[in-house]
Design an enzyme around this catalytic site. Structure first.
Site, PDB file in Angstrom:
ATOM      1  CE  LYS A  55     -68.295 -21.935 -17.565  1.00 50.72           C
ATOM      2  NZ  LYS A  55     -67.424 -22.686 -16.646  1.00 50.72           N
ATOM      3  CD  GLN A 105     -64.148 -23.929 -16.169  1.00 50.76           C
ATOM      4  OE1 GLN A 105     -64.993 -23.049 -16.074  1.00 50.76           O
ATOM      5  NE2 GLN A 105     -64.418 -25.114 -16.661  1.00 50.76           N
ATOM      6  CG  ASP A 133     -69.778 -23.363 -10.615  1.00 48.94           C
ATOM      7  OD1 ASP A 133     -70.399 -23.664 -11.642  1.00 48.94           O
ATOM      8  OD2 ASP A 133     -68.549 -23.137 -10.588  1.00 48.94           O
TER       9      ASP A 133
HETATM   10  N1  GUN Z   1     -65.682 -27.605 -15.064  1.00 48.20           N
HETATM   11  C1  GUN Z   1     -66.526 -28.376 -15.780  1.00 48.20           C
HETATM   12  N2  GUN Z   1     -67.815 -28.037 -15.517  1.00 48.20           N
HETATM   13  C2  GUN Z   1     -67.768 -27.033 -14.614  1.00 48.20           C
HETATM   14  C3  GUN Z   1     -68.767 -26.263 -13.972  1.00 48.20           C
HETATM   15  O1  GUN Z   1     -69.984 -26.438 -14.154  1.00 48.20           O
HETATM   16  N3  GUN Z   1     -68.313 -25.316 -13.113  1.00 48.20           N
HETATM   17  C4  GUN Z   1     -66.988 -25.112 -12.883  1.00 48.20           C
HETATM   18  N4  GUN Z   1     -66.640 -24.165 -12.000  1.00 48.20           N
HETATM   19  N5  GUN Z   1     -66.044 -25.812 -13.465  1.00 48.20           N
HETATM   20  C5  GUN Z   1     -66.429 -26.759 -14.334  1.00 48.20           C
END
Ligand code: GUN
Length: 296
Positions: free
Chosen positions: A54, A98, A121
């Site tokens: 990311k 995350q 998100d």
């Molecule tokens: N962990 C796995 N997929 C995601 C996601 O799309 N967003 C976040 N914040 N954590 C994750």
């Protein structure tokens, strides 16, 4: 019939290019650089890989990336204090914590402490409610990526029968809301659904998001249907590690009209949509026009 492959890797590259173009213009015209803060608590190896990816892609499209790595035993108070700081930082337009978080932290409390306008998100209850009532919101990245691919393939989705397999808050439920928003007739199927094969056979669009390797075989798929496979499952086959989806690609690709592969389908779209959401959040925060085609 051999299905058309929906190339998520190539599609994600076009989304990133679009985002990068808008970011360049934004910087030139208003001097604003979108910023994304990613918070990682602990050392889960998969999460570390995602967070690194990311950060890298954020910088590649010309945005600022702020990474906050916290110890696994970080207190809820300290995490909430960091989120409060990011909520009040004008250079930060998007915040992503995350998941999963270590067990002593309350995920709902943490997610709902993020400013909904910065919740890239789309997990905050305000955004969930806005999406469910058809109002402007931040949309969860994976379902948004699936919707973009479906719209690109079909044009209008109006009147199509869509079956979403899986009812998670991250994928299944928001995916169903988005399909409903595009006037599909939507069924959410799950582990308790009676006669799942027959339900799936009624679908023009199948979105599989259950996290069970190759659970959906080709003989559940209606001839010519579009199959979006959200699953990313690591399995061992013939002594080798392999990534497979929730759909049995081999058999499903013989009957489907179009299908996303794993890897190279939905996966790359998730981070591309995170970048799109960060740009959208930045435009909204500054009262600027939102880019076309990057939101629901
Ligand atoms: N962990 C796995 N997929 C995601 C996601 O799309 N967003 C976040 N914040 N954590 C994750």
């Amino acid at each position: 019939m051999t299905a058309q492959i929906i190339d998520g890797k190539a599609f994600a590259a076009t989304v990133r290019e679009k985002v990068a173009g808008h970011v360049t213009r934004l910087k030139e015209e208003s001097g604003i650089t979108p910023g994304l803060a990613v918070v990682l608590v602990g050392e889960d190896p998969a999460s570390q890989v995602y967070v690194r990816s990311k950060g890298k892609q954020t910088v590649e499209v010309g945005m600022n990336s702020y990474e906050h790595k916290l110890e696994a035993d970080t207190s809820e108070e300290d995490l909430l204090a960091l989120i409060d700081k990011l909520n009040n930082d004008p250079a930060v337009h998007g915040i992503l914590v995350q998941l999963p978080l270590p067990g002593h932290l309350n995920e709902d409390l943490v997610i709902n402490s993020i400013d909904p306008a910065k919740d890239v998100d789309g997990f905050h209850i305000s955004n969930v409610g806005l999406l469910g009532t058809g109002q402007k919101s931040m949309v969860p990245c994976t379902p948004l990526g699936c919707l973009m691919m479906l719209r690109d393939h079909h044009g209008s989705l109006s009147g199509m029968n869509a079956v979403v397999i899986g009812r998670s808050n991250i994928v299944g439920k928001p995916m169903a809301q988005l399909l409903l928003g595009d006037s599909c007739t939507v069924t959410i199927a799950h582990s308790r659904t009676k006669d799942l094969p027959e339900v799936v056979r009624g679908a023009d669009i199948v979105v599989a998001a259950v996290g069970r390797p190759e659970m959906v075989p080709g003989d559940w798929i209606r001839e010519g249907a579009t199959v979006i496979d959200v699953g990313i499952n690591r399995i061992e086959r013939d002594g080798k590690n392999k990534l497979v989806g929730d759909v049995d690609f081999e058999s499903a690709s013989k009957v489907a009209g179009a299908i996303t592969p794993v890897p190279g389908g939905v996966g790359p779209m998730t981070i591309a949509c995170l970048l799109a959401n960060t740009l959208t959040a930045c435009c909204r925060a500054n009262g600027l026009a939102e880019p076309d085609g990057l939101t629901a």
